[in-house]
Motif scaffolding. Structure first.
Motif, PDB file in Angstrom:
ATOM      1  N   TRP A  97       0.875  -1.176   0.000  1.00  0.00           N
ATOM      2  CA  TRP A  97       0.000   0.000   0.000  1.00  0.00           C
ATOM      3  C   TRP A  97       0.908   1.221   0.000  1.00  0.00           C
ATOM      4  CZ3 TRP A  97      -0.706  -4.401   2.725  1.00  0.00           C
ATOM      5  CH2 TRP A  97      -1.961  -5.029   2.664  1.00  0.00           C
ATOM      6  N   ASN A 102      -5.536   3.805   1.767  1.00  0.00           N
ATOM      7  CA  ASN A 102      -5.935   2.582   1.067  1.00  0.00           C
ATOM      8  C   ASN A 102      -5.805   1.351   1.964  1.00  0.00           C
ATOM      9  OD1 ASN A 102      -6.497   3.994  -1.334  1.00  0.00           O
ATOM     10  ND2 ASN A 102      -4.320   4.028  -1.831  1.00  0.00           N
ATOM     11  N   LYS A 105      -8.754   1.525   4.139  1.00  0.00           N
ATOM     12  CA  LYS A 105      -9.955   1.089   3.421  1.00  0.00           C
ATOM     13  C   LYS A 105     -10.023  -0.437   3.368  1.00  0.00           C
ATOM     14  CE  LYS A 105     -12.333   1.273  -0.989  1.00  0.00           C
ATOM     15  NZ  LYS A 105     -12.376  -0.212  -1.055  1.00  0.00           N
ATOM     16  N   ASP A 106      -8.892  -1.074   3.108  1.00  0.00           N
ATOM     17  CA  ASP A 106      -8.887  -2.543   3.068  1.00  0.00           C
ATOM     18  C   ASP A 106      -9.213  -3.130   4.442  1.00  0.00           C
ATOM     19  OD1 ASP A 106      -8.491  -2.860   0.372  1.00  0.00           O
ATOM     20  OD2 ASP A 106      -6.336  -3.167   0.488  1.00  0.00           O
ATOM     21  N   ARG A 157      -2.050  -2.419  -3.723  1.00  0.00           N
ATOM     22  CA  ARG A 157      -3.412  -2.149  -3.270  1.00  0.00           C
ATOM     23  C   ARG A 157      -3.752  -0.667  -3.373  1.00  0.00           C
ATOM     24  NH1 ARG A 157      -6.083  -6.882  -2.758  1.00  0.00           N
ATOM     25  NH2 ARG A 157      -7.577  -5.671  -1.561  1.00  0.00           N
ATOM     26  N   GLY A 158      -2.832   0.108  -3.842  1.00  0.00           N
ATOM     27  CA  GLY A 158      -3.111   1.541  -4.034  1.00  0.00           C
ATOM     28  C   GLY A 158      -2.404   2.420  -3.047  1.00  0.00           C
TER      29      GLY A 158
END
Ligand SMILES: [Zn+2]
Ligand SMILES: [Zn+2]
Length: 158
Positions: A97, A102, A105-106, A157-158
């Motif tokens: 990440w 992000n 968020k995950d 994952r961003g």
């Protein structure tokens, strides 16, 4: 075993996290006490000498590490504090990440999907922070193993 995951490339000087294959390769050599191990840097593709992370990393790990929020992964996400490009990485599944939001968020997604995972984290000022290990279910890793696969299997994952 977890302390073996973080490596700094001697060529491009970026920190990276060993992927599952590299860990499988490095772990038995470390266990044997082999001091000189070469691994490939995923950033620049060079072979670099694997140097065991300093002991302090192990001590602080449970303070700073998040349980990996990827389904079927019971690994740890470490913050890798590069001055130029900080990122978070899981040595178990290899997810990274580049932005904390992000990762947040995950985590938010996985605790909704698998409520027992909420016990691995705490809420602090509206953010998820690593929780108390003792509050995790004793069979945490077993539960994680039984999770259905994540439909999004991107490593970045961003
Ligand atoms: Zn490199
Ligand atoms: Zn993971």
């Amino acid at each position: 075993m977890d302390s073996i995951k973080k490596v700094r490339c001697q060529v491009c000087e970026k920190a990276f996290v060993l992927d599952v294959q590299q860990q499988k390769f490095v772990a038995p050599l470390v266990a044997k006490g082999q001091g000189f191990i070469m691994v490939e840097c995923p950033r620049c593709g060079s072979s670099t000498q694997y140097v065991k992370a300093q002991e302090t990393a192990e001590v602080s790990r449970h303070v700073a590490s998040y349980r990996c929020p990827i389904t079927q992964c019971a690994g740890w996400v470490d913050s890798i504090n590069e001055q130029t490009l900080p990122f978070w990485g899981c040595g178990e599944c290899g997810s990274v990440w580049y932005e904390e939001k992000n990762l947040q968020k995950d985590i938010a997604d996985v605790v909704i999907l698998h409520p027992y995972r909420a016990r691995s984290y705490k809420q602090l000022n509206g953010s998820w922070v690593p929780g108390d290990l003792k509050s995790e279910p004793a069979n945490y890793e077993e539960l994680v193993e039984k999770e259905p696969p994540d439909p999004l299997d991107e490593l970045v994952r961003g």
